[in-house]
Every structure is written in C-alpha cells, then in structure tokens.
Design an enzyme around this catalytic site. Sequence first.
Site, PDB file in Angstrom:
ATOM      1  NE  ARG A 202      -1.043  -4.986  -0.555  1.00  0.00           N
ATOM      2  CZ  ARG A 202      -1.860  -3.911  -0.456  1.00  0.00           C
ATOM      3  NH1 ARG A 202      -3.060  -3.453  -1.461  1.00  0.00           N
ATOM      4  NH2 ARG A 202      -1.895  -3.058   0.650  1.00  0.00           N
TER       5      ARG A 202
ATOM      6  N   GLY B  18       0.754  -1.204   0.128  1.00  0.00           N
ATOM      7  CA  GLY B  18      -0.141  -0.125  -0.074  1.00  0.00           C
ATOM      8  C   GLY B  18       0.943   1.215  -0.093  1.00  0.00           C
TER       9      GLY B  18
ATOM     10  CG  ASP C   9       4.937  -7.653   7.865  1.00  0.00           C
ATOM     11  OD1 ASP C   9       3.975  -6.779   7.157  1.00  0.00           O
ATOM     12  OD2 ASP C   9       4.374  -8.182   8.632  1.00  0.00           O
TER      13      ASP C   9
ATOM     14  CG  ASP D 253      -1.413  -0.643   7.875  1.00  0.00           C
ATOM     15  OD1 ASP D 253      -2.333   0.438   7.755  1.00  0.00           O
ATOM     16  OD2 ASP D 253      -1.264  -1.424   7.144  1.00  0.00           O
TER      17      ASP D 253
ATOM     18  CB  THR E   9       2.878   0.566   6.009  1.00  0.00           C
ATOM     19  OG1 THR E   9       1.466   0.294   6.292  1.00  0.00           O
ATOM     20  CG2 THR E   9       4.016   0.245   7.123  1.00  0.00           C
TER      21      THR E   9
ATOM     22  CG  ASP F  95       1.671  -2.999   9.753  1.00  0.00           C
ATOM     23  OD1 ASP F  95       2.720  -2.446   9.323  1.00  0.00           O
ATOM     24  OD2 ASP F  95       0.830  -3.796   9.318  1.00  0.00           O
TER      25      ASP F  95
ATOM     26  NE  ARG G 237      -2.363  -5.122   5.357  1.00  0.00           N
ATOM     27  CZ  ARG G 237      -1.672  -5.357   4.136  1.00  0.00           C
ATOM     28  NH1 ARG G 237      -1.448  -6.640   4.154  1.00  0.00           N
ATOM     29  NH2 ARG G 237      -1.699  -4.739   3.158  1.00  0.00           N
TER      30      ARG G 237
HETATM   31  P1  ADP Z   1       3.092  -4.867   2.715  1.00  0.00           P
HETATM   32  O1  ADP Z   1       4.512  -4.699   2.294  1.00  0.00           O
HETATM   33  O2  ADP Z   1       2.475  -3.645   2.940  1.00  0.00           O
HETATM   34  O3  ADP Z   1       2.992  -5.621   4.149  1.00  0.00           O
HETATM   35  P2  ADP Z   1       1.613  -6.791   1.052  1.00  0.00           P
HETATM   36  O4  ADP Z   1       1.653  -7.817   2.277  1.00  0.00           O
HETATM   37  O5  ADP Z   1       0.680  -6.827   0.283  1.00  0.00           O
HETATM   38  O6  ADP Z   1       2.177  -5.472   1.567  1.00  0.00           O
HETATM   39  O7  ADP Z   1       3.245  -7.124   0.183  1.00  0.00           O
HETATM   40  C1  ADP Z   1       3.556  -6.488  -0.746  1.00  0.00           C
HETATM   41  C2  ADP Z   1       4.383  -7.343  -1.609  1.00  0.00           C
HETATM   42  O8  ADP Z   1       5.507  -8.031  -1.342  1.00  0.00           O
HETATM   43  C3  ADP Z   1       3.544  -8.572  -2.291  1.00  0.00           C
HETATM   44  O9  ADP Z   1       2.434  -8.240  -3.207  1.00  0.00           O
HETATM   45  C4  ADP Z   1       4.449  -9.664  -3.098  1.00  0.00           C
HETATM   46  O10 ADP Z   1       4.722  -9.072  -4.014  1.00  0.00           O
HETATM   47  C5  ADP Z   1       5.468  -9.435  -1.938  1.00  0.00           C
HETATM   48  N1  ADP Z   1       5.261 -10.374  -0.617  1.00  0.00           N
HETATM   49  C6  ADP Z   1       4.719 -10.442   0.115  1.00  0.00           C
HETATM   50  N2  ADP Z   1       4.756 -11.623   0.964  1.00  0.00           N
HETATM   51  C7  ADP Z   1       5.883 -12.055   0.215  1.00  0.00           C
HETATM   52  C8  ADP Z   1       6.307 -13.640   0.710  1.00  0.00           C
HETATM   53  N3  ADP Z   1       5.967 -14.375   1.578  1.00  0.00           N
HETATM   54  N4  ADP Z   1       7.180 -14.013  -0.211  1.00  0.00           N
HETATM   55  C9  ADP Z   1       7.651 -13.390  -1.497  1.00  0.00           C
HETATM   56  N5  ADP Z   1       7.000 -12.183  -1.588  1.00  0.00           N
HETATM   57  C10 ADP Z   1       6.148 -11.906  -0.742  1.00  0.00           C
HETATM   58  O1  F6P Z   2      -1.590  -1.475   4.349  1.00  0.00           O
HETATM   59  C1  F6P Z   2      -1.940  -0.246   4.033  1.00  0.00           C
HETATM   60  C2  F6P Z   2      -3.527  -0.446   3.777  1.00  0.00           C
HETATM   61  O2  F6P Z   2      -4.151   0.774   3.554  1.00  0.00           O
HETATM   62  C3  F6P Z   2      -4.325  -1.138   5.313  1.00  0.00           C
HETATM   63  O3  F6P Z   2      -4.539  -0.218   6.171  1.00  0.00           O
HETATM   64  C4  F6P Z   2      -5.610  -1.611   4.444  1.00  0.00           C
HETATM   65  O4  F6P Z   2      -6.142  -2.597   5.303  1.00  0.00           O
HETATM   66  C5  F6P Z   2      -5.136  -1.847   3.146  1.00  0.00           C
HETATM   67  O5  F6P Z   2      -3.836  -1.197   2.735  1.00  0.00           O
HETATM   68  C6  F6P Z   2      -6.074  -1.623   1.956  1.00  0.00           C
HETATM   69  O6  F6P Z   2      -5.496  -2.241   0.955  1.00  0.00           O
HETATM   70  P1  F6P Z   2      -6.021  -2.034  -0.345  1.00  0.00           P
HETATM   71  O7  F6P Z   2      -5.383  -0.755  -1.182  1.00  0.00           O
HETATM   72  O8  F6P Z   2      -5.615  -2.879  -1.379  1.00  0.00           O
HETATM   73  O9  F6P Z   2      -7.381  -1.761  -0.325  1.00  0.00           O
END
Ligand code: ADP
Ligand code: F6P
Length: 321
Positions: free
Chosen positions: A72, A11, A103, A128, A126, A130, A172
């Site tokens: 993503r 995000g 993360d 969040d 982020t 978090d 989140r």
């Molecule tokens: P954030 O980084 O905000 O926590 P996401 O959890 O959506 O957001 O992760 C962002 C991107 O990081 C994912 O779309 C994917 O490309 C990559 N990613 C997340 N988890 C994994 C994983 N376990 N292994 C490899 N890539 C990952």
């Molecule tokens: O991680 C940032 C965040 O805005 C969260 O607070 C929320 O749950 C999520 O992303 C929303 O994701 P999307 O943009 O895919 O609707």
Amino acid sequence: MKRIAVLTSGGDAPGMNAAVRAVTKVALSKGMEVFGIKRGYMGMVHDEIFQMDGSHVSGIIDRGGTVLLTARCSEFKDPKFRAIAAENLKKRGIEGIVVIGGDGSYRGADLLAKEHGFKVVGLPGTIDNDIIGTDYTIGFDTCLNTILDAMSKLRDTATSHERTILIEVMGRHAGDLALHASLAGGGDGLVIPEVKEPIEMLAYQIKERRRQGKLHDIILIAEGAGSVFDFEKQLKEKITTDVRSIVLGHIQRGGIPSGFDRVLATRMGAKAVELLENGEGGVMVGIESNALVTHPISFAWEGTRKYDIKKDFELAMKLSK
Ligand code: ADP
Ligand code: F6P
C-alpha cells in the site's frame, strides 16, 4: 502498443499470479515487451521496474500470493509522486499498464491515466468480492474455500463441547465472504454490514436451535459489521451456551488458488492485453453472467452493484434455523 507493464496492488489474493502469468504470456505471444513492477505503486515511484520474459512467470499458476509483491503506497495519492512514477514508465517507453487490485488501486490508475496519458486496465484482484462491475473478484473463491475448511474443523469441536463459535471473517466493508460461507458451509447465524439486525435476533436464533436439540452453533461475523469479541460480549449477556470466538485473519489470504480463480484470472489477464493491443484504456474488466465485460474504471466507485445481497442474506437466514 509495444510496451506494457503489470503490477499487483493492495491486499494480495490467490490467483493474482495466474493473472500476471496470463498478461505476460499473451503479451509476449503478440510480440509486445512486458515489464513487471514490484510492490505495486511503491515500485512505480521507486523505479523497481524490470523486463519480464517467460521464465518470470513459469511455475507460478498454482502459487498463492503475488510474485510481483504488493504494497500500500500512500505517496501515490500525491500528484508529485505520480509524476515521478510516470517518468519511470515513460523512460522505458511503457504506454499501457495492467493494474491487478481493488478499487483503491483503480483510483490510482485512473489518476495516472488522466494526468499522464497512459492506457490503464484494472483487473479485480481481492478476496473481498467488493468491486462493482464484476460478479466475482480474483481470490474470492479460494478464500471462501479456506473459510469453509475452517468451519468444518470448528464445527467438530463446537459439537463435541456443545458450544457456540463465532468466526470473524475478512471482507473489509463487504459481507460477501461471510454470506457465501454461511450458504456453502451451513452457517447457523450470520452478521454482515449490509443488513442491520439487533443482537437479540441472533441470541433468539441460538436459543431456538438449542431448544430443537442442536448441539452447536457456527456463527459467521463479517469484519465490516464489527469485532467478533464485541459480539461475543453482547451475546454472553443473552445466552447461556459456552461461547468461543476466533478471528480467522490472514490465513484467508493465502493458499493454492482454486481452479475457478485461476481460470477467471487467466481469462481476465488475456482480455486486458487484448484491450491494450487495441489501444483501449481507462477500463476495468469484470465477469457478469459468465462473460467477460468492460466498464469505465470509475464504474468501481460510481456504478451500482447488481448483486442483491439482501436476498441471499434472507436465504442464509432461512437455512440457518
Ligand atoms: P485496494 O486496491 O485493495 O482497494 P487500497 O485501497 O489499499 O487497496 O489501495 C491500494 C493502493 O492504491 C494504495 O496504497 C495507493 O497506492 C493507491 N490508491 C488508493 N486510493 C488512491 C487514491 N485516491 N489516489 C491515488 N492512489 C490511490
Ligand atoms: O482487502 C483485502 C483485506 O484482506 C481485507 O479483507 C482486510 O480488511 C484487509 O485487506 C486487511 O489488510 P492488511 O493486510 O493490511 O491487514
């Protein structure tokens, strides 16, 4: 290290641009070559990688969102696609990567580093707040201020109509945004996933406030605790005040980044380049007690959070009576 790349992933968050700018400008000042990767890991896999100069980061420090775009990319969880991404980086001689995201993005970076030998540095981007290993994430402060602005506006109408307004805020699985908004905005009730309280408590609190002559209630609901509309339904069975609910939604992700977020992002961006310059990788940068710190990147999912959210929850509850 001569060539590094930077990307934003997950995000978007206000302040990401300030981080991209700092990484680029500091690296260029050290004689490094800098590559921008578009759309996070999506662009890494699909070869959307371009060389950056000062002009790419000019005039972006006060812009919300991310000029590199974000996405993503579920493909990146598959080692086959990470190998394609690694090839795209290697053919340009890129050795170090700064990943600005949450993360999930760190997990991707960690795997890429372990499988293909890149040096990676994670910056917490982020709204969040978090991420374990940092007191604050880039974007949290700006988002908090957006919520506070909405609270003031909603309070005006809530008072005029003597209503109870429930506001669902993002985060989140984390309650930080709701909790900080309650503390800073004078919330009248709070629901966060980290503290489970029966709905009867909230209903009782609202009834007590009305008994004391209060004309409104602004209640913050963290999205991780459940849907605001479910809470509304349950509350309506227990209280007689007129209730309205609002999901603040993606407005919380936009806007001009606050001074705090810009400074945080700038300091962290500069630190990431210093680390790569010294050949260090596999780390995340955080801020703890106003000092930049580093942790192994896996600290984000293996570490323990220092912040005692329950203590601040109790404070918020005390102040909301
Ligand atoms: P954030 O980084 O905000 O926590 P996401 O959890 O959506 O957001 O992760 C962002 C991107 O990081 C994912 O779309 C994917 O490309 C990559 N990613 C997340 N988890 C994994 C994983 N376990 N292994 C490899 N890539 C990952
Ligand atoms: O991680 C940032 C965040 O805005 C969260 O607070 C929320 O749950 C999520 O992303 C929303 O994701 P999307 O943009 O895919 O609707």
